[in-house]
Design an enzyme around this catalytic site. Structure first.
Site, PDB file in Angstrom:
ATOM      1  N   THR A  33       0.873  -1.292   0.121  1.00 47.21           N
ATOM      2  CA  THR A  33       0.095   0.040   0.085  1.00 47.21           C
ATOM      3  C   THR A  33       0.820   1.420   0.113  1.00 47.21           C
ATOM      4  O   THR A  33       1.821   1.200   0.624  1.00 47.21           O
ATOM      5  CB  THR A  33      -0.691   0.196   1.370  1.00 47.21           C
ATOM      6  OG1 THR A  33      -1.644  -1.231   1.282  1.00 47.21           O
ATOM      7  CG2 THR A  33      -1.877   1.228   1.621  1.00 47.21           C
TER       8      THR A  33
ATOM      9  N   ARG B 298     -13.553  -8.102  -1.378  1.00 49.20           N
ATOM     10  CA  ARG B 298     -12.753  -7.891  -0.005  1.00 49.20           C
ATOM     11  C   ARG B 298     -12.211  -6.429  -0.104  1.00 49.20           C
ATOM     12  O   ARG B 298     -11.704  -5.869  -1.059  1.00 49.20           O
ATOM     13  CB  ARG B 298     -11.542  -8.641  -0.062  1.00 49.20           C
ATOM     14  CG  ARG B 298     -10.669  -8.388   1.270  1.00 49.20           C
ATOM     15  CD  ARG B 298      -9.392  -7.648   1.158  1.00 49.20           C
ATOM     16  NE  ARG B 298      -8.563  -7.402   2.423  1.00 49.20           N
ATOM     17  CZ  ARG B 298      -7.799  -6.635   2.409  1.00 49.20           C
ATOM     18  NH1 ARG B 298      -7.690  -5.717   1.425  1.00 49.20           N
ATOM     19  NH2 ARG B 298      -6.970  -6.463   3.285  1.00 49.20           N
ATOM     20  N   VAL B 299     -12.411  -5.664   1.024  1.00 50.37           N
ATOM     21  CA  VAL B 299     -11.982  -4.541   1.487  1.00 50.37           C
ATOM     22  C   VAL B 299     -11.407  -4.241   2.835  1.00 50.37           C
ATOM     23  O   VAL B 299     -11.830  -5.017   3.668  1.00 50.37           O
ATOM     24  CB  VAL B 299     -13.300  -3.515   1.384  1.00 50.37           C
ATOM     25  CG1 VAL B 299     -12.762  -2.038   1.972  1.00 50.37           C
ATOM     26  CG2 VAL B 299     -13.956  -3.348   0.295  1.00 50.37           C
ATOM     27  N   GLY B 300      -9.938  -3.778   2.519  1.00 42.97           N
ATOM     28  CA  GLY B 300      -9.162  -3.470   3.847  1.00 42.97           C
ATOM     29  C   GLY B 300      -9.512  -2.375   4.656  1.00 42.97           C
ATOM     30  O   GLY B 300     -10.465  -1.491   4.583  1.00 42.97           O
ATOM     31  N   ASP B 301      -8.228  -2.089   5.245  1.00 40.42           N
ATOM     32  CA  ASP B 301      -8.463  -0.890   6.264  1.00 40.42           C
ATOM     33  C   ASP B 301      -8.005   0.519   5.396  1.00 40.42           C
ATOM     34  O   ASP B 301      -8.589   1.622   5.962  1.00 40.42           O
ATOM     35  CB  ASP B 301      -7.012  -0.777   7.241  1.00 40.42           C
ATOM     36  CG  ASP B 301      -5.822  -0.642   6.300  1.00 40.42           C
ATOM     37  OD1 ASP B 301      -5.467  -1.788   5.556  1.00 40.42           O
ATOM     38  OD2 ASP B 301      -5.088   0.187   6.330  1.00 40.42           O
TER      39      ASP B 301
ATOM     40  N   THR C 288       0.271   0.958   6.387  1.00 37.80           N
ATOM     41  CA  THR C 288       0.247  -0.016   5.046  1.00 37.80           C
ATOM     42  C   THR C 288       0.370  -1.360   6.003  1.00 37.80           C
ATOM     43  O   THR C 288       0.753  -1.485   7.124  1.00 37.80           O
ATOM     44  CB  THR C 288       1.525  -0.047   4.192  1.00 37.80           C
ATOM     45  OG1 THR C 288       1.652  -1.159   3.441  1.00 37.80           O
ATOM     46  CG2 THR C 288       2.901   0.085   5.414  1.00 37.80           C
TER      47      THR C 288
ATOM     48  N   GLY D 116      -4.704  -5.435   6.223  1.00 39.86           N
ATOM     49  CA  GLY D 116      -5.887  -4.524   6.728  1.00 39.86           C
ATOM     50  C   GLY D 116      -6.812  -5.172   7.583  1.00 39.86           C
ATOM     51  O   GLY D 116      -7.210  -4.536   8.545  1.00 39.86           O
TER      52      GLY D 116
END
Ligand code: GLY
Length: 276
Positions: free
Chosen positions: A143, A171-174, A194, A197
């Site tokens: 990231t 999927r979605v991370g932080d 980074t 997530g």
């Protein structure tokens, strides 16, 4: 870190610093610095974003400024080079904070954000084979992010990502979650994350580090305390850029490497991939 990545990081730092030196806002400096990294294709963002297990790149980004706590974010956006600019447009052109999926992509295209070259999709995996794959632990992150303090004393933070290895579609991370992937508050400082997530979200790392700054901890101590908690409580893995409100900063990680750097306008920007 490859020599191309190191050169790209230096170029990005120079772009951000020169903007701040000429009186631009921290928000503009953060956005433009991240755009250099997204455009390069050398990191896991923009042109270099990882693909989800169905072969599609779905990217996330967010940006925040610390004077009025304004923030913008996009999640699962496709086909554009600069998700960070889409995030800034959400912040500045709408009354919202987060747009997701095909309608975030529509918003970005409406604002004429540059498109990525069309990619051919690899052979399709069945959904049950995708579910098997995510049991394996991937280790590629990458990231990109930036934090900045401008001449008016405002801080800003941003981040942009193609996610992690071995992600289910959707999927979605932080990164697009304000308080997890980024946070900025002139009363404390600015943080960009980074790493993995799923662990960062469970500790709300960016806001938690800002809260420590607000309690008077130094950037290095705030980063260390919260990364220690991330490891102890959720076996997490992450790196952080932390900028305190008066300009003192830390780069800290509990991953084996983190490509990052800084510049004070003298000589060449400093870049490296091991900080503690
Ligand atoms: N930190 C980026 C991600 O987990 O998506």
């Amino acid at each position: 870190m490859t020599s191309s990545q190191a050169a790209c990081l230096r170029a990005a730092l120079q772009v951000g610093y020169h903007l701040l030196d000429r009186g631009s806002s921290a928000l503009v400096a953060v956005e433009q610095t991240i755009r250099v990294l997204e455009r390069s294709g050398l990191f896991n963002a923009g042109n270099g974003a990882h693909r989800q297990l169905d072969g599609v790149r779905r990217m996330d980004a967010s940006i925040m400024e610390g004077e009025c706590l304004r923030a913008g974010a996009v999640a699962s956006i496709e086909g554009i080079v600069h998700p960070i600019t889409a995030a800034r447009l959400v912040m500045e052109e709408t009354a919202h904070v987060l747009l997701v999926g095909p309608l975030a992509t529509k918003f970005a295209k409406h604002h004429r954000i540059a498109l990525q070259k069309r990619q051919t999709l690899p052979n399709r995996l069945s959904y049950s084979s995708m579910l098997k794959q995510i049991r394996r632990k991937g280790d590629r992150h990458g990231t990109v992010g930036a934090v900045a303090l401008d001449q008016s004393g405002t801080v800003a933070a941003g981040a942009s990502t193609g996610g992690i290895d071995l992600m289910l579609p959707g999927r979605v991370g932080d990164t697009p979650i304000i308080g997890c992937g980024v946070y900025a508050d002139n009363e404390a400082g600015a943080v960009s994350m980074t790493g993995w997530g799923e662990s960062i979200m469970r500790v709300a790392v960016a806001k938690t580090i800002c809260d420590r700054l607000g309690q008077g901890k130094t950037a290095a101590t705030a980063a260390r305390l919260v990364l220690q908690k991330l490891v102890a409580r959720v076996n997490g893995s992450a790196g952080t850029l932390v900028l305190a409100r008066r300009g003192q900063f830390a780069i800290s990680h509990v991953t084996s490497h983190m490509a990052a750097g800084w510049w004070d306008g003298k000589g060449e920007p400093t870049v490296g991939d091991r900080f503690r």
